[in-house]
Design a protein around this motif. Structure first.
Motif, PDB file in Angstrom:
ATOM      1  N   GLY A 109      30.147 109.997 -17.304  1.00  0.00           N
ATOM      2  CA  GLY A 109      30.458 111.273 -17.924  1.00  0.00           C
ATOM      3  C   GLY A 109      31.149 111.260 -19.266  1.00  0.00           C
ATOM      4  N   PRO A 110      32.322 110.649 -19.388  1.00  0.00           N
ATOM      5  CA  PRO A 110      33.072 110.728 -20.640  1.00  0.00           C
ATOM      6  C   PRO A 110      32.322 110.168 -21.842  1.00  0.00           C
ATOM      7  CG  PRO A 110      34.488 110.021 -18.869  1.00  0.00           C
ATOM      8  CD  PRO A 110      33.098 110.002 -18.319  1.00  0.00           C
ATOM      9  N   GLN A 111      31.798 108.948 -21.706  1.00  0.00           N
ATOM     10  CA  GLN A 111      31.088 108.336 -22.831  1.00  0.00           C
ATOM     11  C   GLN A 111      29.807 109.100 -23.155  1.00  0.00           C
ATOM     12  OE1 GLN A 111      30.602 104.234 -21.492  1.00  0.00           O
ATOM     13  NE2 GLN A 111      32.331 103.593 -22.736  1.00  0.00           N
ATOM     14  N   CYS A 112      29.104 109.515 -22.130  1.00  0.00           N
ATOM     15  CA  CYS A 112      27.847 110.243 -22.359  1.00  0.00           C
ATOM     16  C   CYS A 112      28.108 111.597 -23.014  1.00  0.00           C
ATOM     17  CB  CYS A 112      27.091 110.432 -21.051  1.00  0.00           C
ATOM     18  SG  CYS A 112      26.491 108.896 -20.340  1.00  0.00           S
TER      19      CYS A 112
ATOM     20  N   VAL B 247      29.713 115.013 -11.110  1.00  0.00           N
ATOM     21  CA  VAL B 247      30.759 115.855 -11.692  1.00  0.00           C
ATOM     22  C   VAL B 247      30.660 116.019 -13.211  1.00  0.00           C
ATOM     23  CG1 VAL B 247      33.255 116.117 -11.982  1.00  0.00           C
ATOM     24  CG2 VAL B 247      32.328 115.417  -9.777  1.00  0.00           C
ATOM     25  N   PRO B 248      30.277 114.995 -13.981  1.00  0.00           N
ATOM     26  CA  PRO B 248      30.250 115.152 -15.439  1.00  0.00           C
ATOM     27  C   PRO B 248      29.431 116.332 -15.940  1.00  0.00           C
ATOM     28  CG  PRO B 248      30.128 112.845 -14.904  1.00  0.00           C
ATOM     29  CD  PRO B 248      30.032 113.568 -13.593  1.00  0.00           C
ATOM     30  N   SER B 249      28.303 116.642 -15.301  1.00  0.00           N
ATOM     31  CA  SER B 249      27.493 117.779 -15.754  1.00  0.00           C
ATOM     32  C   SER B 249      28.224 119.099 -15.511  1.00  0.00           C
ATOM     33  CB  SER B 249      26.136 117.790 -15.041  1.00  0.00           C
ATOM     34  OG  SER B 249      26.290 117.959 -13.641  1.00  0.00           O
ATOM     35  N   ILE B 250      29.000 119.150 -14.444  1.00  0.00           N
ATOM     36  CA  ILE B 250      29.788 120.353 -14.147  1.00  0.00           C
ATOM     37  C   ILE B 250      30.890 120.509 -15.199  1.00  0.00           C
ATOM     38  CG2 ILE B 250      31.322 121.451 -12.466  1.00  0.00           C
ATOM     39  CD1 ILE B 250      29.820 119.880 -10.282  1.00  0.00           C
ATOM     40  N   HIS B 251      31.580 119.425 -15.454  1.00  0.00           N
ATOM     41  CA  HIS B 251      32.648 119.439 -16.459  1.00  0.00           C
ATOM     42  C   HIS B 251      32.084 119.797 -17.834  1.00  0.00           C
ATOM     43  CE1 HIS B 251      36.562 118.390 -18.091  1.00  0.00           C
ATOM     44  NE2 HIS B 251      35.990 117.590 -18.966  1.00  0.00           N
ATOM     45  N   ALA B 252      30.898 119.282 -18.147  1.00  0.00           N
ATOM     46  CA  ALA B 252      30.262 119.578 -19.435  1.00  0.00           C
ATOM     47  C   ALA B 252      29.985 121.072 -19.572  1.00  0.00           C
ATOM     48  CB  ALA B 252      28.968 118.783 -19.579  1.00  0.00           C
ATOM     49  N   HIS B 253      29.527 121.679 -18.505  1.00  0.00           N
ATOM     50  CA  HIS B 253      29.247 123.120 -18.531  1.00  0.00           C
ATOM     51  C   HIS B 253      30.505 123.908 -18.886  1.00  0.00           C
ATOM     52  CE1 HIS B 253      27.252 126.888 -17.215  1.00  0.00           C
ATOM     53  NE2 HIS B 253      28.463 127.216 -16.783  1.00  0.00           N
ATOM     54  N   TRP B 254      31.615 123.516 -18.309  1.00  0.00           N
ATOM     55  CA  TRP B 254      32.865 124.227 -18.559  1.00  0.00           C
ATOM     56  C   TRP B 254      33.425 123.968 -19.958  1.00  0.00           C
ATOM     57  CZ3 TRP B 254      34.530 122.738 -13.008  1.00  0.00           C
ATOM     58  CH2 TRP B 254      34.228 123.788 -12.127  1.00  0.00           C
ATOM     59  N   THR B 255      32.986 122.916 -20.593  1.00  0.00           N
ATOM     60  CA  THR B 255      33.465 122.628 -21.949  1.00  0.00           C
ATOM     61  C   THR B 255      32.461 123.053 -23.017  1.00  0.00           C
ATOM     62  OG1 THR B 255      32.595 120.355 -21.831  1.00  0.00           O
ATOM     63  CG2 THR B 255      34.881 120.693 -21.168  1.00  0.00           C
ATOM     64  N   GLY B 256      31.397 123.776 -22.595  1.00  0.00           N
ATOM     65  CA  GLY B 256      30.438 124.304 -23.561  1.00  0.00           C
ATOM     66  C   GLY B 256      29.350 123.337 -23.970  1.00  0.00           C
TER      67      GLY B 256
ATOM     68  N   ALA C  35      46.070 108.517  -7.322  1.00  0.00           N
ATOM     69  CA  ALA C  35      45.418 108.386  -8.627  1.00  0.00           C
ATOM     70  C   ALA C  35      44.341 109.456  -8.751  1.00  0.00           C
ATOM     71  CB  ALA C  35      44.807 106.997  -8.772  1.00  0.00           C
ATOM     72  N   TYR C  36      44.292 110.095  -9.915  1.00  0.00           N
ATOM     73  CA  TYR C  36      43.406 111.253 -10.087  1.00  0.00           C
ATOM     74  C   TYR C  36      42.778 111.229 -11.480  1.00  0.00           C
ATOM     75  CZ  TYR C  36      42.031 116.196 -10.374  1.00  0.00           C
ATOM     76  OH  TYR C  36      41.338 117.355 -10.518  1.00  0.00           O
ATOM     77  N   SER C  37      41.461 111.342 -11.515  1.00  0.00           N
ATOM     78  CA  SER C  37      40.748 111.362 -12.797  1.00  0.00           C
ATOM     79  C   SER C  37      39.935 112.656 -12.894  1.00  0.00           C
ATOM     80  CB  SER C  37      39.820 110.147 -12.913  1.00  0.00           C
ATOM     81  OG  SER C  37      38.996 110.044 -11.766  1.00  0.00           O
ATOM     82  N   PRO C  38      40.499 113.705 -13.507  1.00  0.00           N
ATOM     83  CA  PRO C  38      39.794 114.980 -13.614  1.00  0.00           C
ATOM     84  C   PRO C  38      38.509 114.846 -14.416  1.00  0.00           C
ATOM     85  CG  PRO C  38      41.706 114.939 -15.063  1.00  0.00           C
ATOM     86  CD  PRO C  38      41.793 113.720 -14.209  1.00  0.00           C
ATOM     87  N   GLY C  39      37.491 115.620 -14.017  1.00  0.00           N
ATOM     88  CA  GLY C  39      36.220 115.583 -14.718  1.00  0.00           C
ATOM     89  C   GLY C  39      35.344 114.419 -14.311  1.00  0.00           C
ATOM     90  N   GLN C  40      35.769 113.683 -13.285  1.00  0.00           N
ATOM     91  CA  GLN C  40      35.032 112.513 -12.832  1.00  0.00           C
ATOM     92  C   GLN C  40      34.761 112.597 -11.331  1.00  0.00           C
ATOM     93  OE1 GLN C  40      34.303 108.836 -14.428  1.00  0.00           O
ATOM     94  NE2 GLN C  40      33.298 110.652 -15.127  1.00  0.00           N
TER      95      GLN C  40
END
Length: 378
Positions: free
Chosen positions: A102-105, A122-131, A173-178
């Motif tokens: 997700g992050p690099q892509c 999850v990355p596609s969901i996070h991407a939607h929320w960030t426009g 340990a928690y990595s949001p958006g992942q």
């Protein structure tokens, strides 16, 4: 094979400076910013149903042009295609980028420097929320996901955690958006706990960060995957470090693309062909453990043969669904959970999928005698 994704991303920096003044300067400013405004409007429109309907009506050419070039971030698939001999058969040009997840892509998508990427759900969901407007074009799962999950919950020495209910009051340990971050939230829900019942410690999930944090007791629990499932208890087991199952499905893996890429008929045709090769490569990897261990795990990743054999067995048998209904339902549950826990707005998960590609992977396996396709269960 389903694979976890790395964590954290940032948007590219943009040049800035003083704004011009005066009528002529204002006209120049409007001329310069008009295209950006048009792009912004287009991106806003693409988030709605009208744009999705238009995309669904856009026909993909029957054949990919040998002149078409797409840039792909899927390092493992690059190796699989080479090992299986399929790389020479791609009917288009490929530029390989040594990135995935997700992050690099997301960063590369925003920079318009990547056309396709391997990631979890999850990355596609996070991407939607960030426009960031993107589409999922392929889906993969595991045959026995609960018996052989991607992740297990690593427990730090001396944390006194024997079950999920023991997580109350612990540092996790928690990595949001992942994918790992979403799994933590799902684990808490299964245990009947809320975020306020634990202390979520944000940290990147890449490399040995989580195992090291557990071993040094910076956190009490963290989701571990891949070869760390073998290495962590070997290294810290004598001190009390261990793994416990979470009992949840965590096996979603996708090919992911910017909407602007799949809206281009020529690039969409190339991506459709790549999905076929990708599906066959997943089955090839499962059916050729020796070649996978030697060519990918050992020579490409630098693992020992023993670790490679463990990892291949852990990856398990892939399942490429013949339709995406169950996958979309699962994605919707993840959207709803993350929206509730993060305060984001709910949306229809189906908008993340480009269903023009829905049957491509399974049909390719059917044509080639593959066995990894079927109706994926929720």
């Amino acid at each position: 094979m389903p694979r976890p994704a790395p964590d954290h991303h940032r948007s590219p920096t943009r040049p800035h400076g003083r704004l011009p003044r005066g009528p002529r300067s204002l006209a120049l400013l409007l001329a310069l910013t008009a295209p950006a405004l048009l792009v912004s409007c287009a991106q806003q429109d693409s988030a709605g149903g009208t744009s999705d309907a238009k995309l669904a009506r856009t026909e993909i050419p029957e054949k990919a042009s040998p002149k078409t070039t797409i840039t792909i971030g899927a390092p493992e698939d690059r190796v699989l295609l080479k090992l299986s001999g399929a790389a020479k058969k791609l009917p288009f040009k490929v530029k390989w980028a040594n990135i995935s997840g997700g992050p690099q892509c997301s960063e590369a998508f925003r920079a318009h420097s990547l056309d396709l990427c391997a990631s979890a759900e999850v990355p596609s969901i996070h991407a939607h929320w960030t426009g960031l407007d993107t589409k999922l074009v392929a889906a993969e799962f595991r045959k026995d996901p609960k018996k052989n999950p991607i992740y297990r919950l690593g427990i730090a020495p001396g944390a006194h955690i024997d079950s999920l209910k023991d997580l109350r009051g612990k540092k996790i340990a928690y990595s949001p958006g992942q994918a790992q971050g979403a799994l933590v939230l799902r684990i808490l829900r299964k245990a009947g706990l809320k975020k306020d019942d634990v202390k979520l410690v944000e940290m990147p999930s890449t490399g040995d960060v989580y195992p090291t944090a557990l071993g040094e007791r910076q956190v009490d629990a963290a989701p571990l995957g891949a070869v760390n499932l073998k290495r962590y208890p070997e290294k810290y087991g004598k001190d009390g470090g261990k793994l416990i199952p979470h009992g949840l499905r965590d096996d979603a893996s996708h090919l992911w693309a910017p909407t602007e890429t799949v809206a281009d008929p020529k690039k969409a045709a190339a991506i459709r062909e790549f999905v076929k090769f990708w599906a066959r490569a997943q089955v090839w990897a499962y059916e050729h453990p020796k070649e996978w261990v030697d060519g990918y795990a050992v020579k490409d990743q630098g693992l020992s043969p023993k670790d490679g054999e463990y990892l291949h067995k852990h990856n398990g048998e892939p399942e490429i669904p013949a339709d995406w209904d169950a996958a979309i339902r699962r994605q919707q549950k993840t959207v709803d959970l993350l929206a509730k826990e993060t305060g984001k707005k709910k949306f229809d998960a189906e908008t993340l999928f480009d269903r023009r590609f829905e049957h491509v992977a399974a049909a390719a396996l059917e044509a080639g005698g593959g066995k990894a396709h079927g109706k994926e269960k929720p």
